[in-house]
Motif scaffolding. Sequence first.
Motif, mmCIF file in Angstrom:
data_model
loop_
_atom_site.group_PDB
_atom_site.id
_atom_site.type_symbol
_atom_site.label_atom_id
_atom_site.label_comp_id
_atom_site.label_asym_id
_atom_site.label_seq_id
_atom_site.Cartn_x
_atom_site.Cartn_y
_atom_site.Cartn_z
ATOM 1 N N ARG A 1 0.845 -1.320 -0.059
ATOM 2 C CA ARG A 1 0.093 0.068 0.002
ATOM 3 C C ARG A 1 0.809 1.135 -0.105
ATOM 4 O O ARG A 1 2.057 1.010 0.295
ATOM 5 C CB ARG A 1 -0.902 -0.134 1.338
ATOM 6 C CG ARG A 1 -1.939 -1.183 1.303
ATOM 7 C CD ARG A 1 -2.834 -0.915 2.568
ATOM 8 N NE ARG A 1 -4.128 -1.427 2.153
ATOM 9 C CZ ARG A 1 -5.133 -1.125 3.051
ATOM 10 N NH1 ARG A 1 -4.955 -0.401 4.100
ATOM 11 N NH2 ARG A 1 -6.301 -1.651 2.714
ATOM 12 N N GLY A 2 0.287 2.298 -0.471
ATOM 13 C CA GLY A 2 1.102 3.609 -0.369
ATOM 14 C C GLY A 2 2.238 3.624 -1.168
ATOM 15 O O GLY A 2 2.124 3.061 -2.422
ATOM 16 N N LYS A 3 3.190 4.080 -0.687
ATOM 17 C CA LYS A 3 4.524 4.141 -1.795
ATOM 18 C C LYS A 3 5.136 2.919 -2.035
ATOM 19 O O LYS A 3 5.577 2.890 -3.098
ATOM 20 C CB LYS A 3 5.442 4.874 -0.938
ATOM 21 C CG LYS A 3 6.138 4.202 0.125
ATOM 22 C CD LYS A 3 7.129 5.009 0.948
ATOM 23 C CE LYS A 3 7.603 4.666 2.149
ATOM 24 N NZ LYS A 3 8.836 5.396 2.610
ATOM 25 N N ASN A 4 4.442 1.707 -1.584
ATOM 26 C CA ASN A 4 5.128 0.424 -1.744
ATOM 27 C C ASN A 4 4.241 -0.298 -2.890
ATOM 28 O O ASN A 4 4.472 -1.040 -3.566
ATOM 29 C CB ASN A 4 5.010 -0.522 -0.667
ATOM 30 C CG ASN A 4 5.968 -0.319 0.350
ATOM 31 O OD1 ASN A 4 7.018 0.338 0.180
ATOM 32 N ND2 ASN A 4 5.568 -0.302 1.654
ATOM 33 N N HIS A 5 3.193 0.249 -3.247
ATOM 34 C CA HIS A 5 2.121 -0.097 -4.471
ATOM 35 C C HIS A 5 2.972 0.206 -5.622
ATOM 36 O O HIS A 5 3.477 1.185 -5.887
ATOM 37 C CB HIS A 5 0.727 0.623 -4.393
ATOM 38 C CG HIS A 5 -0.129 -0.211 -5.144
ATOM 39 N ND1 HIS A 5 -0.151 -0.152 -6.610
ATOM 40 C CD2 HIS A 5 -0.941 -1.166 -4.843
ATOM 41 C CE1 HIS A 5 -1.064 -0.779 -7.046
ATOM 42 N NE2 HIS A 5 -1.617 -1.465 -6.129
ATOM 43 N N PHE A 6 2.822 -1.012 -6.655
ATOM 44 C CA PHE A 6 3.544 -0.561 -7.772
ATOM 45 C C PHE A 6 3.013 0.490 -8.662
ATOM 46 O O PHE A 6 3.728 1.131 -9.773
ATOM 47 C CB PHE A 6 3.556 -1.793 -8.787
ATOM 48 C CG PHE A 6 2.310 -2.426 -9.237
ATOM 49 C CD1 PHE A 6 1.836 -1.992 -10.690
ATOM 50 C CD2 PHE A 6 1.424 -2.918 -8.542
ATOM 51 C CE1 PHE A 6 0.706 -2.703 -11.061
ATOM 52 C CE2 PHE A 6 -0.069 -3.236 -9.051
ATOM 53 C CZ PHE A 6 -0.179 -3.007 -10.454
ATOM 54 N N ARG A 7 1.768 1.000 -8.393
ATOM 55 C CA ARG A 7 1.176 2.432 -9.281
ATOM 56 C C ARG A 7 1.143 3.546 -8.509
ATOM 57 O O ARG A 7 0.546 4.505 -8.959
ATOM 58 C CB ARG A 7 -0.211 1.853 -9.836
ATOM 59 C CG ARG A 7 -0.236 0.836 -10.930
ATOM 60 C CD ARG A 7 -1.369 0.625 -11.524
ATOM 61 N NE ARG A 7 -2.625 0.473 -10.398
ATOM 62 C CZ ARG A 7 -3.464 -0.145 -10.618
ATOM 63 N NH1 ARG A 7 -3.961 -0.606 -11.868
ATOM 64 N NH2 ARG A 7 -4.447 -0.394 -9.694
ATOM 65 N N ALA A 8 1.816 3.318 -7.181
ATOM 66 C CA ALA A 8 1.685 4.602 -6.436
ATOM 67 C C ALA A 8 2.439 5.664 -6.901
ATOM 68 O O ALA A 8 3.286 5.569 -7.470
ATOM 69 C CB ALA A 8 2.222 4.361 -5.057
ATOM 70 N N ILE A 9 1.758 6.935 -7.110
ATOM 71 C CA ILE A 9 2.339 8.286 -7.625
ATOM 72 C C ILE A 9 2.122 9.294 -6.706
ATOM 73 O O ILE A 9 0.922 9.669 -6.184
ATOM 74 C CB ILE A 9 1.718 8.527 -8.948
ATOM 75 C CG1 ILE A 9 1.824 7.452 -9.909
ATOM 76 C CG2 ILE A 9 2.303 10.041 -9.323
ATOM 77 C CD1 ILE A 9 1.264 7.943 -11.383
ATOM 78 N N PRO A 10 3.131 9.888 -6.126
ATOM 79 C CA PRO A 10 3.046 10.764 -5.045
ATOM 80 C C PRO A 10 2.172 12.067 -5.522
ATOM 81 O O PRO A 10 2.502 12.416 -6.779
ATOM 82 C CB PRO A 10 4.525 11.415 -4.582
ATOM 83 C CG PRO A 10 5.288 10.189 -5.068
ATOM 84 C CD PRO A 10 4.590 9.618 -6.261
ATOM 85 N N ILE A 11 1.347 12.591 -4.490
ATOM 86 C CA ILE A 11 0.521 13.664 -4.762
ATOM 87 C C ILE A 11 0.751 14.857 -3.839
ATOM 88 O O ILE A 11 1.060 14.448 -2.887
ATOM 89 C CB ILE A 11 -0.884 13.272 -4.940
ATOM 90 C CG1 ILE A 11 -1.388 12.659 -3.872
ATOM 91 C CG2 ILE A 11 -1.269 12.465 -6.400
ATOM 92 C CD1 ILE A 11 -3.160 12.158 -3.896
#
Length: 70
Positions: free
Chosen positions: A7-17
């Motif tokens: 989840r969060g930054k560890n998810h392969f599609r996570a993009i910081p916003i």
Amino acid sequence: SKDKNNRGKNHFRAIPIKATDKQGNIIFTFESSGEAQRLNNFNKQSVRDAVRGKLKTYKGLYWSYNEKSA
């Protein structure tokens, strides 16, 4: 296989916003729209729509991708 703990930054599609006010001051930063939902009860789809420009603002804030310097 997909790991539900990614989840969060560890998810392969996570993009910081980030969310900014009208003056451009950063109010919130999140590792993903899902994190914004978990931590602040923001609707993650509305956050995504605001980041992508489908909504001008969400919750009175301007949302965009957070290009962090490495």
